[in-house]
Scaffold this motif. Structure first.
Motif, PDB file in Angstrom:
ATOM      1  N   LEU B 264       0.973  -1.190  -0.040  1.00 27.11           N
ATOM      2  CA  LEU B 264       0.035  -0.223  -0.002  1.00 27.11           C
ATOM      3  C   LEU B 264       1.016   1.385   0.167  1.00 27.11           C
ATOM      4  N   ILE B 265       2.097   1.020   0.660  1.00 28.17           N
ATOM      5  CA  ILE B 265       2.754   2.411   0.585  1.00 28.17           C
ATOM      6  C   ILE B 265       3.374   2.848  -0.695  1.00 28.17           C
ATOM      7  N   PHE B 266       3.758   1.768  -1.451  1.00 22.76           N
ATOM      8  CA  PHE B 266       4.065   2.103  -2.871  1.00 22.76           C
ATOM      9  C   PHE B 266       3.164   2.202  -4.026  1.00 22.76           C
ATOM     10  N   LEU B 267       1.911   1.915  -3.769  1.00 25.15           N
ATOM     11  CA  LEU B 267       0.976   1.627  -4.546  1.00 25.15           C
ATOM     12  C   LEU B 267       0.621   2.838  -5.463  1.00 25.15           C
ATOM     13  N   ILE B 268       0.273   3.880  -4.703  1.00 23.60           N
ATOM     14  CA  ILE B 268      -0.120   4.988  -5.515  1.00 23.60           C
ATOM     15  C   ILE B 268       1.240   5.783  -6.110  1.00 23.60           C
ATOM     16  N   PRO B 269       2.377   5.819  -5.269  1.00 26.95           N
ATOM     17  CA  PRO B 269       3.531   6.611  -5.719  1.00 26.95           C
ATOM     18  C   PRO B 269       4.039   6.015  -6.759  1.00 26.95           C
ATOM     19  N   ALA B 270       3.984   4.737  -6.834  1.00 27.65           N
ATOM     20  CA  ALA B 270       4.880   4.044  -8.379  1.00 27.65           C
ATOM     21  C   ALA B 270       3.745   4.401  -9.279  1.00 27.65           C
ATOM     22  N   ALA B 271       2.460   4.223  -9.170  1.00 28.95           N
ATOM     23  CA  ALA B 271       1.577   4.290 -10.138  1.00 28.95           C
ATOM     24  C   ALA B 271       1.578   5.779 -10.846  1.00 28.95           C
ATOM     25  N   LEU B 272       1.993   6.621  -9.888  1.00 27.04           N
ATOM     26  CA  LEU B 272       1.927   8.088 -10.121  1.00 27.04           C
ATOM     27  C   LEU B 272       3.186   8.664 -11.404  1.00 27.04           C
ATOM     28  N   THR B 273       4.233   7.634 -11.371  1.00 26.81           N
ATOM     29  CA  THR B 273       5.200   7.801 -12.141  1.00 26.81           C
ATOM     30  C   THR B 273       4.392   7.467 -13.752  1.00 26.81           C
ATOM     31  N   TYR B 274       3.807   6.333 -13.698  1.00 30.21           N
ATOM     32  CA  TYR B 274       3.217   6.027 -14.888  1.00 30.21           C
ATOM     33  C   TYR B 274       2.289   7.154 -15.631  1.00 30.21           C
ATOM     34  N   THR B 275       1.322   7.511 -14.564  1.00 25.37           N
ATOM     35  CA  THR B 275       0.432   8.972 -14.690  1.00 25.37           C
ATOM     36  C   THR B 275       1.092   9.934 -15.488  1.00 25.37           C
ATOM     37  N   PHE B 276       2.520  10.171 -14.783  1.00 20.03           N
ATOM     38  CA  PHE B 276       3.243  11.196 -15.480  1.00 20.03           C
ATOM     39  C   PHE B 276       3.535  11.027 -16.751  1.00 20.03           C
ATOM     40  N   GLY B 277       3.823   9.946 -17.188  1.00 22.53           N
ATOM     41  CA  GLY B 277       4.264   9.571 -18.601  1.00 22.53           C
ATOM     42  C   GLY B 277       2.939   9.729 -19.331  1.00 22.53           C
ATOM     43  N   VAL B 278       1.930   9.200 -19.002  1.00 20.54           N
ATOM     44  CA  VAL B 278       0.813   9.406 -19.911  1.00 20.54           C
ATOM     45  C   VAL B 278       0.229  10.864 -20.162  1.00 20.54           C
ATOM     46  N   MET B 279       0.444  11.703 -18.941  1.00 24.09           N
ATOM     47  CA  MET B 279       0.008  13.100 -19.170  1.00 24.09           C
ATOM     48  C   MET B 279       0.631  13.781 -19.943  1.00 24.09           C
ATOM     49  N   VAL B 280       2.151  13.591 -19.812  1.00 24.59           N
ATOM     50  CA  VAL B 280       3.308  14.426 -20.791  1.00 24.59           C
ATOM     51  C   VAL B 280       3.065  13.922 -22.484  1.00 24.59           C
ATOM     52  N   GLY B 281       2.407  12.824 -22.310  1.00 24.90           N
ATOM     53  CA  GLY B 281       2.277  12.244 -23.706  1.00 24.90           C
ATOM     54  C   GLY B 281       3.401  11.341 -24.268  1.00 24.90           C
ATOM     55  N   ASP B 282       4.298  10.791 -23.097  1.00 26.18           N
ATOM     56  CA  ASP B 282       5.245  10.108 -23.526  1.00 26.18           C
ATOM     57  C   ASP B 282       5.676   9.153 -22.407  1.00 26.18           C
ATOM     58  N   ARG B 283       5.008   7.764 -22.618  1.00 22.61           N
ATOM     59  CA  ARG B 283       5.037   6.884 -21.512  1.00 22.61           C
ATOM     60  C   ARG B 283       6.674   6.479 -21.107  1.00 22.61           C
ATOM     61  N   MET B 410      27.093  20.896 -18.766  1.00 23.58           N
ATOM     62  CA  MET B 410      28.275  19.990 -19.389  1.00 23.58           C
ATOM     63  C   MET B 410      28.380  20.273 -20.790  1.00 23.58           C
ATOM     64  N   VAL B 411      27.465  20.214 -21.468  1.00 18.98           N
ATOM     65  CA  VAL B 411      27.337  20.153 -22.968  1.00 18.98           C
ATOM     66  C   VAL B 411      27.182  21.649 -23.473  1.00 18.98           C
ATOM     67  N   GLY B 412      26.801  22.650 -22.592  1.00 21.00           N
ATOM     68  CA  GLY B 412      26.634  23.920 -23.013  1.00 21.00           C
ATOM     69  C   GLY B 412      25.325  24.267 -23.960  1.00 21.00           C
ATOM     70  N   ARG B 413      24.210  23.666 -23.464  1.00 17.82           N
ATOM     71  CA  ARG B 413      22.800  23.646 -24.044  1.00 17.82           C
ATOM     72  C   ARG B 413      21.929  24.120 -23.063  1.00 17.82           C
ATOM     73  N   THR B 414      20.926  24.846 -23.520  1.00 17.54           N
ATOM     74  CA  THR B 414      19.828  24.903 -22.603  1.00 17.54           C
ATOM     75  C   THR B 414      19.096  23.740 -22.264  1.00 17.54           C
ATOM     76  N   PRO B 415      18.859  23.462 -21.083  1.00 13.21           N
ATOM     77  CA  PRO B 415      18.480  21.987 -20.583  1.00 13.21           C
ATOM     78  C   PRO B 415      16.783  21.995 -21.029  1.00 13.21           C
ATOM     79  N   GLU B 416      16.334  20.852 -21.233  1.00 12.76           N
ATOM     80  CA  GLU B 416      14.963  20.971 -21.632  1.00 12.76           C
ATOM     81  C   GLU B 416      14.630  19.503 -21.024  1.00 12.76           C
ATOM     82  N   TYR B 417      13.303  19.402 -20.366  1.00 12.71           N
ATOM     83  CA  TYR B 417      12.892  18.170 -20.007  1.00 12.71           C
ATOM     84  C   TYR B 417      11.425  17.948 -20.488  1.00 12.71           C
ATOM     85  N   VAL B 418      11.176  16.653 -20.936  1.00 11.43           N
ATOM     86  CA  VAL B 418      10.120  16.532 -21.608  1.00 11.43           C
ATOM     87  C   VAL B 418       9.511  17.747 -22.430  1.00 11.43           C
ATOM     88  N   GLY B 419      10.114  18.110 -23.119  1.00 14.77           N
ATOM     89  CA  GLY B 419       9.959  19.369 -24.377  1.00 14.77           C
ATOM     90  C   GLY B 419       9.958  20.673 -23.739  1.00 14.77           C
TER      91      GLY B 419
END
Lengths: 193, 608
Positions: B264-283, B410-419
């Motif tokens: 039960l402790i991990f149930l929701i937190p682990a699933a939220l990682t997947y929810t994140f993937g779905v909502m940003v459109g890249d699982r 390190m590579v000298g570019r503007t960082p990006e995360y999920v677009g």
């Protein structure tokens, strides 16, 4: 901020009613109907008298009974209104002294037992109410219990084995035996002569 | 370590792996406003809630309004819990007749803050302090509310990444309502019934008085435990009905309930990682976060299990069995229950601190030093290994922002995360959150290590004119139950746990004094709100930005390389910030234990 205050107050009240009163109320009702024994503490009655709970350990000092683990609950141990572990760390002098005293006592009480003492027999449980001991701990005490009752050690060992719990689903937790159930069974089946 | 113990940990992980996708999809649909299979039954309750609280479902909030709503909700929650505790003597459902003398104002403050911030630090002992009404209508309600608020904030932060050119992050009231109605309430009800079937109590009886077999009086505490136990674990709250928490046989009667509680402790937190993937459109983004958490979880669990299975070499000299056999668990059994043994206790300790749960089924204070290091380090890195409900996801996203920032440097570019371009504002906010929590842990623990409380002033006859209020006279370190480095660990753990909103403890330390109640309460407030508000601010700024298309120069934030980068960032930040403190506590204690050094309990000085 201000226009969020009204919904905040209303939701706090609503959640108190739904999750704080209705939810536990409904769960209590269902549990009392379907699992009344468990819901009320798995209490054990012998000859119409309450003698304990399946789940809550109690002290045994007499030689004809199996003894539970050391307990840090309350002043005398097994105080079921003051659950607690010892909270002594591995480098604590106090822990060392306590384990040493328990080890000496264990050897004295069980002179026929010579191996290393099972880990659970000298250590205080987390709750101070641990109802169970390991099977090795029970076996180590079986000779003493049998002698005190004028019975054969194999008979007592047989009783331990018949009451032992194995790992749940063959996987989870550890093998163990419930001390109170075991001692009640002793009194029932091997009354002291 | 036994084959069986290793199997318990691996099977646990496989179950979490299996539940992540279905629950993750369910939550994504839920928070995107789509219908789920529970809508036919529960939709009326959801609609009723909006009517009662006067909120329109389709209204959107900017990040500032979203934060204001959260703060307003927290303020009223705090007041409710505080007043309920102080008034328990005149309120019903109080068969043991507890009153306000058992709940001093400082304790009531600490407990109210603790439950509102999803910490569930407990300076009191439930069975001897609080009425059934306070437990269920005060504390358990916050178990729902603070968990729902955590999920809401995580979803809002995810929307920051998912949306573009929008100035809103959703509606706090709608998110909290949906989390409670469709997830927390139904799952808790089913789990509570299962737990009761397995032996967890659920009643409003007086405590039971009986005479034991050997003729001694025993009083057995009772109460509505199962209903509270279910949400305590599911909402990663962790505040036990009883002092011994999930080690108490009435809270956690057998290995099966124990296994369920860890799941039960991990149930929701682990699933939220997947929810994140779905909502940003890249699982793949979701699975990458999941994998980083999984690596750190498995490493921690096996390390903790290994250390506990070794046992305590000093006690081994007294003739105690330290090797596991088929008939007894061996290892370090001090502060552990027979039914759980070593593996299930080490697994529980790791999971409860990977997440910000803080329930315990064994006493962390009695763990061997290296095993105790695992929960401590887990908490100090921000509980991002799946983490608390909601809090874990927004925590690991903070580290993701840092990871792309470091890689970008390190590579000298503007960082990006999920677009989304990660720019000055987001990085500033992420750093603010990290520095605030590190400050709270290290500075408060440092002050407590050295502060000394004066004797009360006396009149001419030598009678004290005033009671010493903050703490008994003498050093604050006199409240520790252990001397030497272990005492320092108790102190460090306390402020880490409070700041991290975990709630577990090296519980030997006596914390029910105004000094500890107020400073730990402060730590909980800093850890909750100075972490969460910067994250919402960053999300508000991200939501305004356009998504930019991937190019050949974009650092991919999925796949093993980024898993490594993310894990590395978490470990690096944690190690750089906390290594000196950890060296003074568990690490030096490990070597002292190996050499057989023992510490007698002297009130002062700390170092003998």
């Amino acid at each position: 901020m201000l226009n969020q205050l009204a919904p905040a107050l209303r939701l706090t009240i609503l959640m108190t009613i739904v999750t704080g009163l209705i939810y536990p109320g409904v769960v209590t009702g269902l549990c009392q109907v379907f699992f009344p024994h468990q819901a009320n503490g798995s209490l054990i009655t012998v000859n119409d008298k309450l003698v304990g709970s399946d789940l809550i350990g109690q002290n045994f000092h007499k030689p004809e009974y199996f003894h539970p683990r050391p307990s840090a609950a309350g002043n005398d141990g097994y105080d079921a209104t003051a659950s607690s572990g010892s909270n002594l760390g591995p480098t604590s002098q106090k822990l060392f002294d306590r384990v040493k005293a328990s080890a000496d006592e264990y050897r004295k009480e069980n002179p026929d037992f010579h191996g290393p003492i099972p880990a659970d027999a000298l250590t205080a449980s987390a709750s101070g109410l641990d109802p169970e001991i390991s099977l090795a701990n029970a076996t180590a005490q079986a000779d003493r219990v049998a002698q005190a009752r004028g019975k054969d050690a194999t008979e007592v060992q047989h009783l331990v084995d018949s009451l032992a719990s194995r790992r749940d689903l063959g996987l989870l937790g550890e093998a163990r035996v419930n001390v109170l159930k075991l001692n009640l069974a002793l009194d029932r089946e091997m009354a002291k002569k | 370590m036994t084959v069986n113990g290793i199997a318990q940990i691996l099977i646990f992980f496989l179950i979490i792996l299996a539940t992540t996708k279905p629950l993750g999809i369910f939550m994504a649909r839920l928070f995107e406003g789509k219908r789920t299979f529970l809508h036919p039954i529960l939709r009326p309750l959801e609609v009723l809630t909006y009517k009662v609280i006067g909120v329109r479902e389709e209204t959107e909030q900017r990040w500032t309004q979203y934060t204001a709503a959260l703060l307003a909700f927290s303020v009223f929650s705090f007041l409710f819990v505080y007043l309920l505790q102080r008034l328990q003597g005149v309120l019903p459902l109080n068969p043991q007749g507890f009153n306000r003398t058992s709940v001093t104002p400082d304790l009531a403050f600490n407990t109210a803050v603790s439950f509102v911030t999803n910490t569930n630090w407990q300076a009191y002992s439930g069975e001897s302090t609080l009425s059934y009404l306070v437990q269920m209508a005060g504390l358990a309600v916050q178990n729902f509310a603070s968990a729902a608020a955590g999920i809401a904030v995580a979803i809002a932060v995810v929307r920051g990444f998912a949306r573009q050119q929008m100035d809103s992050l959703g509606n706090f009231w709608v998110d909290v309502t949906r989390a409670t109605v469709y997830i927390l309430l139904p799952v808790s009800t089913v789990v509570a019934l299962f737990l009761c079937w397995q032996g967890v109590i659920q009643n409003f009886n007086h405590y039971t008085t009986l005479t034991t077999v050997e003729g001694v009086k025993q009083i057995i505490a009772q109460g509505p435990v199962a209903s509270q136990e279910a949400i305590k674990m599911l909402g990663t709250n962790g505040g036990g009905f009883f002092n011994a928490n999930s080690a108490h046989p009435f809270e956690n009667p057998n290995p099966l309930t124990n296994f369920l509680q860890i799941i039960l402790i991990f149930l929701i937190p682990a699933a939220l990682t997947y929810t994140f993937g779905v909502m940003v459109g890249d699982r793949r983004q979701g699975w990458t976060v999941f994998s980083a958490c999984a690596v750190m979880f498995l490493a921690g669990a096996f390390f903790c299990y290994w250390a506990e299975a070794q046992g305590n070499p000093t006690l081994a000299k007294l003739g105690i069995e330290t090797h596991a056999t088929a008939l007894q668990p061996g290892g370090n059994m001090e502060g552990k229950e027979t039914r759980f043994g070593i593996a299930a206790s080490a697994l529980f300790a790791t999971v409860t601190t990977d997440a910000s749960c803080g329930a315990v089924n064994g006493m962390h204070d009695s763990f061997t030093p290296l095993a105790g290091l695992v929960p401590l380090f887990n908490i100090e890195t921000g509980e991002v290994i799946f983490g608390g409900v909601g809090a874990g996801l927004y925590g690991i996203l903070l580290y993701a922002i840092l990871a792309v920032f470091i890689a970008g440097l390190m590579v000298g570019r503007t960082p990006e995360y999920v677009g989304k371009k990660v720019e000055q504002k987001e990085v500033k906010m992420a750093m603010l959150a990290l520095i605030a929590t590190a400050f709270s842990i290290l500075v408060l623990a440092a002050i407590t290590s050295v502060i000394h409380f004066a004797e009360p002033t006396k009149d001419a006859k030598g009678q004290p004119v005033a009671q010493s209020y903050w703490n008994p006279p003498g050093p604050a370190t006199a409240n520790f139950a252990n001397n030497g480095p272990h005492g320092f660990s108790e102190n460090l753990y306390a402020y880490s746990s409070a700041t991290g909103n975990n709630g577990s403890a090296f519980a030997g330390i006596s914390v029910n004094t105004p000094w500890y109640n107020f400073t730990l309460g402060l730590a909980m407030l800093l850890g909750r709100f100075l972490f969460l508000i910067p994250l919402l601010a960053a999300a508000g700024s991200l939501a305004l930005k356009k998504k930019i298309p991937q190019t050949a120069g974009t650092l991919p934030t999925h796949g093993p390389l980024f898993v490594g980068l993310l894990v590395g960032t978490v470990i690096l930040v944690g190690a750089l910030t906390f290594f000196p403190a950890l060296a003074l506590g568990p690490i030096v204690e490990h070597f002292l234990m190996q050499s057989g050094k023992l510490f007698a309990l002297l009130p002062f000085p700390l170092w003998s």
